[in-house]
Design a protein around this motif. Structure first.
Motif, short mmCIF file in Angstrom:
data_model
loop_
_atom_site.label_atom_id
_atom_site.label_comp_id
_atom_site.label_asym_id
_atom_site.label_seq_id
_atom_site.Cartn_x
_atom_site.Cartn_y
_atom_site.Cartn_z
N ALA A 57 0.83 -1.20 0.00
CA ALA A 57 0.00 0.00 0.00
C ALA A 57 0.87 1.25 0.00
O ALA A 57 0.57 2.23 -0.69
CB ALA A 57 -0.92 0.00 1.22
N LEU A 61 1.86 3.55 -3.57
CA LEU A 61 1.58 4.99 -3.57
C LEU A 61 2.77 5.76 -4.12
O LEU A 61 2.61 6.66 -4.96
CB LEU A 61 1.24 5.44 -2.15
CG LEU A 61 1.03 6.95 -1.96
CD1 LEU A 61 -0.15 7.42 -2.79
CD2 LEU A 61 0.82 7.28 -0.48
N THR A 257 -6.12 8.15 -5.55
CA THR A 257 -5.68 7.09 -4.63
C THR A 257 -6.37 7.21 -3.27
O THR A 257 -6.88 6.23 -2.72
CB THR A 257 -4.16 7.14 -4.45
OG1 THR A 257 -3.53 6.98 -5.72
CG2 THR A 257 -3.69 6.06 -3.51
N VAL A 258 -6.39 8.43 -2.73
CA VAL A 258 -7.03 8.64 -1.43
C VAL A 258 -8.53 8.39 -1.51
O VAL A 258 -9.13 7.79 -0.62
CB VAL A 258 -6.75 10.07 -0.92
CG1 VAL A 258 -7.50 10.34 0.38
CG2 VAL A 258 -5.25 10.26 -0.70
N ASN A 260 -10.13 6.37 -3.59
CA ASN A 260 -10.38 4.93 -3.70
C ASN A 260 -10.20 4.24 -2.35
O ASN A 260 -10.96 3.33 -2.00
CB ASN A 260 -9.45 4.31 -4.73
CG ASN A 260 -9.80 4.71 -6.15
OD1 ASN A 260 -10.94 5.08 -6.44
ND2 ASN A 260 -8.84 4.66 -7.05
N SER A 261 -9.22 4.69 -1.58
CA SER A 261 -9.02 4.12 -0.24
C SER A 261 -10.19 4.46 0.67
O SER A 261 -10.68 3.61 1.43
CB SER A 261 -7.71 4.64 0.36
OG SER A 261 -6.60 4.26 -0.42
N ALA A 264 -13.12 2.33 -0.28
CA ALA A 264 -12.95 0.95 0.18
C ALA A 264 -13.29 0.81 1.66
O ALA A 264 -13.91 -0.18 2.08
CB ALA A 264 -11.53 0.48 -0.09
N LEU A 265 -12.91 1.80 2.46
CA LEU A 265 -13.23 1.76 3.89
C LEU A 265 -14.74 1.85 4.12
O LEU A 265 -15.29 1.18 5.00
CB LEU A 265 -12.53 2.91 4.62
CG LEU A 265 -11.01 2.81 4.72
CD1 LEU A 265 -10.44 4.08 5.32
CD2 LEU A 265 -10.59 1.59 5.53
N THR A 279 -15.52 -6.22 -3.94
CA THR A 279 -14.08 -6.51 -3.95
C THR A 279 -13.69 -7.35 -5.16
O THR A 279 -12.62 -7.15 -5.75
CB THR A 279 -13.69 -7.27 -2.66
OG1 THR A 279 -14.04 -6.46 -1.52
CG2 THR A 279 -12.20 -7.55 -2.62
#
Length: 455
Positions: A57, A61, A257-258, A260-261, A264-265, A279
């Motif tokens: 991860a 990045l 990127t942030v 998408n993270s 996901a959370l 997923t």
């Protein structure tokens, strides 16, 4: 407009295809490296997989940021290549290389200072944290070598030589697999390094790739030793202008990127079956969508070259119409791929519960439509970037992510507890929101001057 530009032929869809197919295969090989590493590490157990996930991860990045800056170098080189300005070619490459190396060094220092605490706070056990930190320590050699390799790739792609970076992966991927297998399991009398062996394999392959690209670059250009001077008369000024052009592209990647993270959370708050369906499908959305994205990237490279050659507005319009026609064909192929994945999901992922299978099938209507606006938006985005309009493109992406997709995702899941089918539609909603902003900007035509963003 120069006489050469007024009489030169307009590139065809075949010219785009010649650039696009190596980009597509290279992107697929990059995805394949991740899958292969996961398969090799899986035999070591869940703790090693968890450690690799934590380390990857952070490492991914850093590599993604380098890729974003290298994409900016690619555009600068493409314009200089089209204009046939050796000084600008030299400046585009060395300014990009200087920025990449600075970013890599900042990232390495950041990992040295902060990654240990982050990994220890997220790892479930001390052993997982220790494995992740050892992996990251070796992986920093990958970051450093990719700072050079990605910049060289950007130079070759911008010069229309997309096959050269593709060939570098034909060397890197087998080297990565062979070296990783030997060092993970301690074959042929070498030490058994476990997860760290996978990092060493990645480092060896990355160094080999950068070495190959450097050798080809030297053979073709001799490091531009015979070209004197810099763009704007100074390396420092040229680097500042390059950085100003590149920062919005890097910021776009960072925001994505942030976002998408964060998404996901939020997805994790859904039921197990619905989260599993999301997923399983998201990697397919990325992998199959590569075809449309790389076609758009190749279109952007040629647009930048045409701007460097001072092609007329009418000629640029003719070229883009040609590119768009095949972009819709590519979108149709992606839709067919999604259809196959949904229909064959029970066979691909055996043992899934009925609720998960139903959720996967419910994604199909969105998946059949999504590639068309996404592909058209990608054409617009890459074209606008080629014309220097990087800040506007960044604003569209950031706005679509943080004003539309993420807030609506949170509202749907956390407040209304809607099904995953509705949540998945937000991928399409985001593209539809971006659609008019992209296309209206493109049709205004300011990008055709090559100075839309002050590049």
């Amino acid at each position: 407009m120069s006489e050469t530009a007024s009489t030169a032929p307009i590139p065809t869809t075949w010219n785009i295809f010649q650039l696009a197919w190596p980009l597509t295969l290279k992107a697929m090989m990059l995805h394949g490296i991740v899958v292969t590493d996961s398969l090799l590490i899986a035999a070591l157990g869940e703790e090693s997989l968890a450690a690799m996930g934590l380390a990857a991860a952070i490492g991914t990045l850093l590599l993604g940021i380098l890729l974003a800056f290298s994409n900016a170098t690619q555009i600068r080189v493409a314009v200089a290549f089209g204009a046939n300005h050796p000084v600008d070619l030299k400046s585009g490459f060395y300014c990009g290389l200087a920025i990449n190396l600075c970013v890599a060094l900042i990232g390495i220092v950041g990992v040295w200072l902060f990654a240990g605490g982050i990994v220890q706070s997220l790892a479930h056990t001390p052993d997982i944290a220790a494995q992740a930190q050892r992996y990251l320590g070796v992986f920093m050699f990958v970051v450093l070598s990719e700072a050079v390799g990605q910049c060289l790739s950007g130079h070759f792609d911008g010069s229309g030589q997309t096959k050269v970076p593709f060939y570098s992966y034909l060397i890197a991927v087998p080297a990565n697999v062979a070296c990783s297998v030997v060092l993970i399991y301690g074959l042929f009398g070498l030490p058994q390094m476990g997860l760290t062996g996978a990092a060493v394999g990645s480092a060896v392959s990355s160094i080999l790739r950068a070495g190959f690209l450097g050798a080809v670059f030297y053979r073709q250009n001799r490091w531009y030793r015979d070209v004197s001077g810099w763009r704007q008369g100074s390396f420092w000024i040229a680097t500042k202008r390059h950085l100003f052009f590149a920062l919005p592209i890097a910021a776009t990647f960072g925001s994505s990127t942030v976002a998408n993270s964060a998404a996901a959370l939020i997805y994790a708050k859904m039921s197990v079956n619905q989260f599993a369906a999301m997923t399983l499908m998201m990697p397919w959305v990325q992998i199959a969508g590569t075809l449309g994205i790389t076609w758009a990237q190749a279109t952007g490279i040629i647009v930048a070259q045409l701007l460097g050659k001072a092609y007329s507005s009418a000629a640029l319009d003719v070229f883009l119409r040609r590119a768009w026609r095949i972009a819709f064909v590519a979108a149709a192929l992606v839709s067919v791929t999604y259809l196959f994945v949904c229909l064959a999901s029970g066979w691909i992922y055996q043992g899934l519960q009925d609720e998960t299978k139903f959720a996967l099938m419910s994604f199909l209507p969105v998946l059949l439509i999504l590639p068309f606006p996404k592909g058209s938006n990608a054409i617009c985005g890459n074209t606008l970037r080629a014309g220097g309009d990087t800040i506007y493109v960044m604003n569209i992406f950031v706005g679509g992510q943080w004003l539309v997709r993420i807030p609506l995702t949170a509202i749907m899941i956390l407040y209304f507890d809607l099904s995953v089918t509705w949540v998945f539609t937000l991928l399409l909603v985001e593209e539809l929101v971006k659609f008019p902003a992209f296309h209206m900007r493109l049709f205004k035509g300011k990008w055709k001057t090559g100075q839309a963003g002050g590049a």
